[in-house]
Design a protein around this motif. Structure first.
Motif, mmCIF file in Angstrom:
data_model
loop_
_atom_site.group_PDB
_atom_site.id
_atom_site.type_symbol
_atom_site.label_atom_id
_atom_site.label_comp_id
_atom_site.label_asym_id
_atom_site.label_seq_id
_atom_site.Cartn_x
_atom_site.Cartn_y
_atom_site.Cartn_z
ATOM 1 N N UNK A 1 0.832 -1.201 0.000
ATOM 2 C CA UNK A 1 0.000 0.000 0.000
ATOM 3 C C UNK A 1 0.867 1.252 0.000
ATOM 4 N N UNK A 2 1.898 1.259 0.836
ATOM 5 C CA UNK A 2 2.790 2.416 0.913
ATOM 6 C C UNK A 2 3.523 2.665 -0.401
ATOM 7 N N UNK A 3 3.836 1.600 -1.143
ATOM 8 C CA UNK A 3 4.596 1.732 -2.380
ATOM 9 C C UNK A 3 3.718 1.984 -3.610
ATOM 10 N N UNK A 4 2.402 1.971 -3.432
ATOM 11 C CA UNK A 4 1.516 2.171 -4.575
ATOM 12 C C UNK A 4 1.755 3.513 -5.255
ATOM 13 N N UNK A 5 1.792 3.477 -6.570
ATOM 14 C CA UNK A 5 1.927 4.691 -7.365
ATOM 15 C C UNK A 5 1.374 4.382 -8.751
ATOM 16 N N UNK A 6 0.640 5.316 -9.287
ATOM 17 C CA UNK A 6 0.083 5.116 -10.622
ATOM 18 C C UNK A 6 1.201 5.242 -11.644
ATOM 19 N N UNK A 7 1.323 4.249 -12.497
ATOM 20 C CA UNK A 7 2.398 4.272 -13.486
ATOM 21 C C UNK A 7 1.960 5.012 -14.746
ATOM 22 N N UNK A 8 2.933 5.445 -15.506
ATOM 23 C CA UNK A 8 2.668 6.147 -16.766
ATOM 24 C C UNK A 8 1.912 5.204 -17.702
ATOM 25 N N UNK A 9 0.909 5.713 -18.350
ATOM 26 C CA UNK A 9 0.147 4.914 -19.300
ATOM 27 C C UNK A 9 -0.951 4.087 -18.662
ATOM 28 N N UNK A 10 -0.990 4.033 -17.354
ATOM 29 C CA UNK A 10 -2.039 3.266 -16.660
ATOM 30 C C UNK A 10 -3.279 4.147 -16.549
ATOM 31 N N UNK A 11 -4.439 3.565 -16.823
ATOM 32 C CA UNK A 11 -5.655 4.371 -16.690
ATOM 33 C C UNK A 11 -6.119 4.366 -15.231
ATOM 34 N N UNK A 12 -6.962 5.314 -14.903
ATOM 35 C CA UNK A 12 -7.391 5.514 -13.517
ATOM 36 C C UNK A 12 -8.167 4.303 -12.988
ATOM 37 N N UNK A 13 -8.958 3.662 -13.843
ATOM 38 C CA UNK A 13 -9.747 2.512 -13.408
ATOM 39 C C UNK A 13 -8.865 1.355 -12.958
ATOM 40 N N UNK A 14 -7.827 1.065 -13.713
ATOM 41 C CA UNK A 14 -6.954 -0.046 -13.340
ATOM 42 C C UNK A 14 -6.146 0.301 -12.092
ATOM 43 N N UNK A 15 -5.779 1.571 -11.940
ATOM 44 C CA UNK A 15 -5.050 1.976 -10.737
ATOM 45 C C UNK A 15 -5.935 1.868 -9.494
ATOM 46 N N UNK A 16 -7.155 2.356 -9.593
ATOM 47 C CA UNK A 16 -8.093 2.265 -8.473
ATOM 48 C C UNK A 16 -8.359 0.803 -8.135
ATOM 49 N N UNK A 17 -8.456 -0.027 -9.148
ATOM 50 C CA UNK A 17 -8.655 -1.455 -8.925
ATOM 51 C C UNK A 17 -7.482 -2.061 -8.153
ATOM 52 N N UNK A 18 -6.250 -1.676 -8.514
ATOM 53 C CA UNK A 18 -5.063 -2.143 -7.777
ATOM 54 C C UNK A 18 -5.078 -1.666 -6.340
ATOM 55 N N UNK A 19 -5.452 -0.400 -6.141
ATOM 56 C CA UNK A 19 -5.504 0.171 -4.793
ATOM 57 C C UNK A 19 -6.527 -0.575 -3.948
ATOM 58 N N UNK A 20 -7.713 -0.792 -4.505
ATOM 59 C CA UNK A 20 -8.774 -1.466 -3.753
ATOM 60 C C UNK A 20 -8.420 -2.920 -3.421
ATOM 61 N N UNK A 21 -7.685 -3.558 -4.311
ATOM 62 C CA UNK A 21 -7.256 -4.938 -4.048
ATOM 63 C C UNK A 21 -6.355 -4.974 -2.803
ATOM 64 N N UNK A 22 -5.421 -4.054 -2.714
ATOM 65 C CA UNK A 22 -4.517 -3.994 -1.558
ATOM 66 C C UNK A 22 -5.280 -3.573 -0.305
ATOM 67 N N UNK A 23 -6.149 -2.590 -0.439
ATOM 68 C CA UNK A 23 -6.938 -2.109 0.702
ATOM 69 C C UNK A 23 -7.818 -3.227 1.255
#
Length: 125
Positions: free
Chosen positions: A79-101
Protein backbone atom coordinates in the motif's frame (compact mmCIF):
# COMPACT_ATOMS: atom_id res chain seq x y z
CA UNK A 1 -37.85 -40.17 23.83
CA UNK A 2 -38.52 -42.76 21.16
CA UNK A 3 -35.83 -45.34 20.54
CA UNK A 4 -34.99 -45.57 16.88
CA UNK A 5 -32.15 -47.27 15.15
CA UNK A 6 -30.32 -45.66 12.32
CA UNK A 7 -27.37 -47.25 10.60
CA UNK A 8 -24.98 -45.43 8.34
CA UNK A 9 -21.38 -46.18 7.45
CA UNK A 10 -21.06 -48.78 10.23
CA UNK A 11 -22.43 -46.40 12.88
CA UNK A 12 -25.63 -47.35 14.70
CA UNK A 13 -27.60 -44.63 16.45
CA UNK A 14 -30.20 -45.48 19.05
CA UNK A 15 -30.70 -41.96 20.27
CA UNK A 16 -32.67 -39.46 18.23
CA UNK A 17 -30.48 -36.59 19.40
CA UNK A 18 -27.33 -38.38 18.22
CA UNK A 19 -28.99 -39.14 14.92
CA UNK A 20 -29.84 -35.45 14.43
CA UNK A 21 -26.29 -34.46 15.34
CA UNK A 22 -24.92 -36.92 12.80
CA UNK A 23 -27.35 -35.67 10.15
CA UNK A 24 -26.50 -31.99 10.78
CA UNK A 25 -22.78 -32.73 10.69
CA UNK A 26 -23.20 -34.60 7.40
CA UNK A 27 -25.16 -31.75 5.85
CA UNK A 28 -22.66 -29.13 7.04
CA UNK A 29 -19.70 -31.21 5.83
CA UNK A 30 -21.35 -31.73 2.45
CA UNK A 31 -22.05 -28.02 2.10
CA UNK A 32 -18.47 -27.08 2.96
CA UNK A 33 -16.91 -29.72 0.72
CA UNK A 34 -19.10 -28.87 -2.26
CA UNK A 35 -17.94 -25.24 -2.17
CA UNK A 36 -14.21 -26.00 -2.21
CA UNK A 37 -11.72 -25.85 -5.03
CA UNK A 38 -9.83 -29.07 -5.78
CA UNK A 39 -6.74 -27.68 -4.02
CA UNK A 40 -8.70 -26.87 -0.87
CA UNK A 41 -10.55 -30.18 -0.98
CA UNK A 42 -7.33 -32.18 -0.86
CA UNK A 43 -6.37 -30.35 2.35
CA UNK A 44 -9.56 -31.34 4.19
CA UNK A 45 -10.68 -34.60 2.59
CA UNK A 46 -9.66 -36.67 5.61
CA UNK A 47 -11.49 -34.55 8.17
CA UNK A 48 -14.23 -36.35 10.08
CA UNK A 49 -16.46 -33.43 11.11
CA UNK A 50 -17.67 -30.13 9.74
CA UNK A 51 -15.95 -28.36 12.66
CA UNK A 52 -12.65 -29.99 11.77
CA UNK A 53 -13.06 -28.98 8.11
CA UNK A 54 -13.93 -25.41 9.11
CA UNK A 55 -10.96 -25.10 11.48
CA UNK A 56 -8.53 -26.42 8.90
CA UNK A 57 -9.85 -24.06 6.22
CA UNK A 58 -9.77 -21.13 8.60
CA UNK A 59 -6.16 -21.87 9.53
CA UNK A 60 -5.28 -22.30 5.85
CA UNK A 61 -6.81 -18.98 4.82
CA UNK A 62 -6.12 -16.84 7.88
CA UNK A 63 -3.08 -18.57 9.28
CA UNK A 64 -1.95 -18.19 12.84
CA UNK A 65 -1.16 -14.79 14.33
CA UNK A 66 2.43 -14.75 13.03
CA UNK A 67 1.34 -15.53 9.48
CA UNK A 68 -1.41 -12.93 9.71
CA UNK A 69 1.06 -10.34 10.99
CA UNK A 70 3.52 -11.01 8.18
CA UNK A 71 0.75 -10.86 5.56
CA UNK A 72 -0.36 -7.54 7.03
CA UNK A 73 3.20 -6.23 6.83
CA UNK A 74 3.52 -7.27 3.17
CA UNK A 75 0.21 -5.65 2.21
CA UNK A 76 0.95 -2.48 4.20
CA UNK A 77 4.30 -2.13 2.42
CA UNK A 78 2.54 -2.73 -0.89
CA UNK A 79 0.00 0.00 0.00
CA UNK A 80 2.79 2.42 0.91
CA UNK A 81 4.60 1.73 -2.38
CA UNK A 82 1.52 2.17 -4.57
CA UNK A 83 1.93 4.69 -7.37
CA UNK A 84 0.08 5.12 -10.62
CA UNK A 85 2.40 4.27 -13.49
CA UNK A 86 2.67 6.15 -16.77
CA UNK A 87 0.15 4.91 -19.30
CA UNK A 88 -2.04 3.27 -16.66
CA UNK A 89 -5.65 4.37 -16.69
CA UNK A 90 -7.39 5.51 -13.52
CA UNK A 91 -9.75 2.51 -13.41
CA UNK A 92 -6.95 -0.05 -13.34
CA UNK A 93 -5.05 1.98 -10.74
CA UNK A 94 -8.09 2.26 -8.47
CA UNK A 95 -8.65 -1.46 -8.93
CA UNK A 96 -5.06 -2.14 -7.78
CA UNK A 97 -5.50 0.17 -4.79
CA UNK A 98 -8.77 -1.47 -3.75
CA UNK A 99 -7.26 -4.94 -4.05
CA UNK A 100 -4.52 -3.99 -1.56
CA UNK A 101 -6.94 -2.11 0.70
CA UNK A 102 -9.32 -5.08 0.83
CA UNK A 103 -6.43 -7.41 1.65
CA UNK A 104 -5.43 -5.15 4.55
CA UNK A 105 -8.99 -4.83 5.81
CA UNK A 106 -9.44 -8.59 5.45
CA UNK A 107 -6.66 -8.99 8.01
CA UNK A 108 -8.65 -6.89 10.51
CA UNK A 109 -6.59 -3.73 10.24
CA UNK A 110 -8.60 -0.54 10.15
CA UNK A 111 -7.85 1.56 7.10
CA UNK A 112 -10.12 4.58 6.73
CA UNK A 113 -11.60 5.70 3.45
CA UNK A 114 -9.98 9.07 4.09
CA UNK A 115 -6.51 7.50 4.20
CA UNK A 116 -7.20 5.62 0.96
CA UNK A 117 -8.44 8.75 -0.83
CA UNK A 118 -5.41 10.73 0.35
CA UNK A 119 -3.10 7.98 -0.86
CA UNK A 120 -4.76 7.92 -4.29
CA UNK A 121 -4.60 11.71 -4.64
CA UNK A 122 -0.92 11.80 -3.58
CA UNK A 123 0.08 9.11 -6.03
CA UNK A 124 -1.65 10.33 -9.19
CA UNK A 125 0.76 11.67 -11.82
Amino acid sequence: MARTEFSSSSTIFTDEQKMNKYEYNSKASNTLLSALSPNEYTRVMNCKSAKEIWDKLQNFHDGDSRVKESKLLVHTNEFDALKMSEGENIESYISRVLKVVNAIRGLDKELTNSAVVKKVLRTLP
